[in-house]
Design a protein around this motif. Structure first.
Motif, PDB file in Angstrom:
ATOM      1  N   SER A  88      67.486  64.383  57.216  1.00  0.00           N
ATOM      2  CA  SER A  88      68.882  64.401  57.002  1.00  0.00           C
ATOM      3  C   SER A  88      69.341  65.545  58.133  1.00  0.00           C
ATOM      4  CB  SER A  88      69.183  64.941  55.716  1.00  0.00           C
ATOM      5  OG  SER A  88      68.574  63.959  54.708  1.00  0.00           O
ATOM      6  N   GLU A 108      72.683  60.935  48.449  1.00  0.00           N
ATOM      7  CA  GLU A 108      71.517  61.867  47.798  1.00  0.00           C
ATOM      8  C   GLU A 108      72.304  63.224  47.779  1.00  0.00           C
ATOM      9  OE1 GLU A 108      68.133  62.121  50.404  1.00  0.00           O
ATOM     10  OE2 GLU A 108      67.375  60.125  49.595  1.00  0.00           O
ATOM     11  N   ASP A 162      72.291  57.723  54.490  1.00  0.00           N
ATOM     12  CA  ASP A 162      71.147  58.459  54.109  1.00  0.00           C
ATOM     13  C   ASP A 162      71.072  58.154  52.581  1.00  0.00           C
ATOM     14  OD1 ASP A 162      69.479  60.816  53.581  1.00  0.00           O
ATOM     15  OD2 ASP A 162      70.752  62.305  54.246  1.00  0.00           O
TER      16      ASP A 162
HETATM   17 MG    MG Z   1      67.482  63.990  53.037  1.00  0.00          MG
END
Ligand code: MG
Ligand code: TYD
Length: 442
Positions: free
Chosen positions: A89, A110, A158
């Motif tokens: 990320s 997330e 993501d």
């Molecule tokens: Mg991540």
């Protein structure tokens, strides 16, 4: 079913929904398809295909560009995989943050916008630009709708395991969801010429997103490796339709994000005082890049019956083989000793050219005699104790010379290309381990 009736493996069965909802799904799938605006393609003569538009997009991160083969390709799909906490990320947020001219849609399933903002402020030292759009959404149809409105030049997802589509009935993260969502995003990427960066989780056994479903779909697969307790991370290309897969980049995780390490050798050889035994420096090559790395060994008398052998960052079986060679071919009594081996920086090496440095580190610790910190090693050790040649030896010597090493030990069977001359480094050729010991530990 717990056990597979065909192969007998336990827990190998994966549930996969094949039939989609009969009435609803047609409209949902149709909705996704209409969002994509794809016309029926017609055959075109190969020589008439226009490639001039296929320019590479600069992303302001030289190391990632190099791995991709010179920048992002329009309409390509890239998958970044890695263990949790490795920095996927961070890297994929850092790219748009450091590239203000690229309009990016960063989709996160997330983290909340607040979390992303806090991270982004740390990564950019508070200098945020307005070309990086954040969308916290997990429904694929909505993501595509937003993408159509915003017309981004790069989309980051993501992660692909959190995204789901209405057209598929199974839960997010299941094989059919992941495959269907990735396929839909791929169609969007190709239709709109937008590059899409997917982040994928790695399962416990190290495969990306289950049984290799994504690796076939995407154009580029990058793998993020490293020990999360250490600062260094390696980004490696394992599939690339637009460039070489022999590339790798090293990053250092800092408190303000990942820093590109363009000169790995200088980072991997810590400076220490001259008189430490059990240390030898190897001139290795990973991918296409030569770099020098420190091998550390500790040999001590075993306190209990069975001696311990352990290696970090190096194949334990290969270390045991090298110990057996030292025992049998060179007469060193190591069978009653504990042997520990460590590769500095938390990296994993598997270049056979590291053998010689490993052997030297072990012998140095065994005799408690130091090896000059200005000496490097690059050769393989064979089963009969012979020192064998390695590939690209000129590059290894050149890198050692560049870093100020005074001597490099290579195999006497290594042919150095005619025309390569090394002025500032002494190249010592050795044929076997006894000769090496005479030279190093007189
Ligand atoms: Mg991540
Ligand atoms: P992250 O990118 O969230 O990992 P992934 O998405 O692969 O799961 O990285 C998380 C780790 O990186 C976390 O343990 C903290 C560390 N980190 C830093 O050291 N410095 C930073 O600036 C950032 C953003 C993260």
């Amino acid at each position: 079913m717990g056990k597979c009736p065909a192969c007998g493996a336990w827990n190998a069965m994966v549930e996969e929904t094949v039939v989609t909802k009969s009435n609803n799904s047609a409209s949902a799938g149709g909705r996704a398809r209409s969002l994509l605006d794809i016309e029926n393609p017609r055959p075109v003569a190969l020589k008439d295909i226009d490639v001039t538009a296929q320019s590479r997009i600069r992303i302001g991160n030289e190391e990632v560009e190099r791995i991709l083969g010179g920048g992002l390709v329009e309409g390509s799909m890239i998958l970044i995989g890695g263990e949790p906490g490795i920095g996927k990320s961070t890297l994929s947020l850092q790219i748009p943050l450091h590239c203000p001219e690229l309009r990016t849609l960063y989709v996160s399933g997330e983290e909340s916008p607040r979390q992303i903002k806090l991270r982004a402020e740390r990564l950019s030292n508070g200098n945020l630009h307005d070309n990086c759009l954040i969308l916290c959404e997990t429904l694929l149809e909505n993501i595509l709708q937003q993408a159509k409105q915003v017309q981004p030049q790069l989309i980051v997802i993501d992660s692909i395991q959190t995204i789901y589509s209405e057209a598929v009935e199974s839960s997010p993260g299941s094989v059919s969801q992941v495959r269907e969502c990735a396929a839909m995003l791929l169609r969007y990427a190709k239709a709109s010429n937008t590059p899409v960066l997917l982040i994928g989780h790695i399962t416990k056994d190290g495969t990306l997103a289950g049984p290799k479903v994504l690796e076939h779909i995407v154009d580029v697969v990058l793998q993020f490796e490293g020990d999360t307790r250490h600062a260094y991370r390696i980004l490696r290309s394992i599939k690339n339709r637009f460039g070489s897969t022999a590339e790798l980049a090293i990053f250092e995780m800092r408190n303000n994000g990942l820093r590109e390490v363009s000169n790995p050798s200088e980072m991997l050889i810590p400076s220490h005082s001259e008189n430490l035994s059990g240390i030898a420096i190897s001139a290795m090559i990973d991918g296409t890049r030569p770099f020098l790395i420190e091998m550390q060994a500790l040999v001590s008398t075993a306190a209990y019956g069975t001696p311990q052998r352990s290696a970090t960052g190096f194949d334990t079986r290969r270390m045991n083989m090298l110990l057996a060679v030292l025992e049998k071919r060179a007469g060193f009594k190591l069978s009653a000793k504990d042997v520990f081996l460590n590769v500095a920086g938390g990296l994993r090496v598997n270049d056979p050219a590291c053998d010689l440095a490993v052997v030297c580190a072990i012998l140095s610790s065994n005799f408690d005699l130091t090896i000059s910190s200005k000496a490097a090693f690059a050769a393989e050790v064979g089963l009969s104790g012979e020192i064998r040649p390695v590939s690209q030896v000129e590059q290894r010597i050149a890198e050692a010379e560049r870093l100020g090493f005074e001597t490099i030990y290579i195999s006497s069977f290594n042919q150095i290309q005619a025309g390569s001359r090394f002025k500032r480094i002494r190249v010592v050729e050795v044929a076997d381990i006894p000769e090496l010991c005479r030279l190093l530990f007189r």
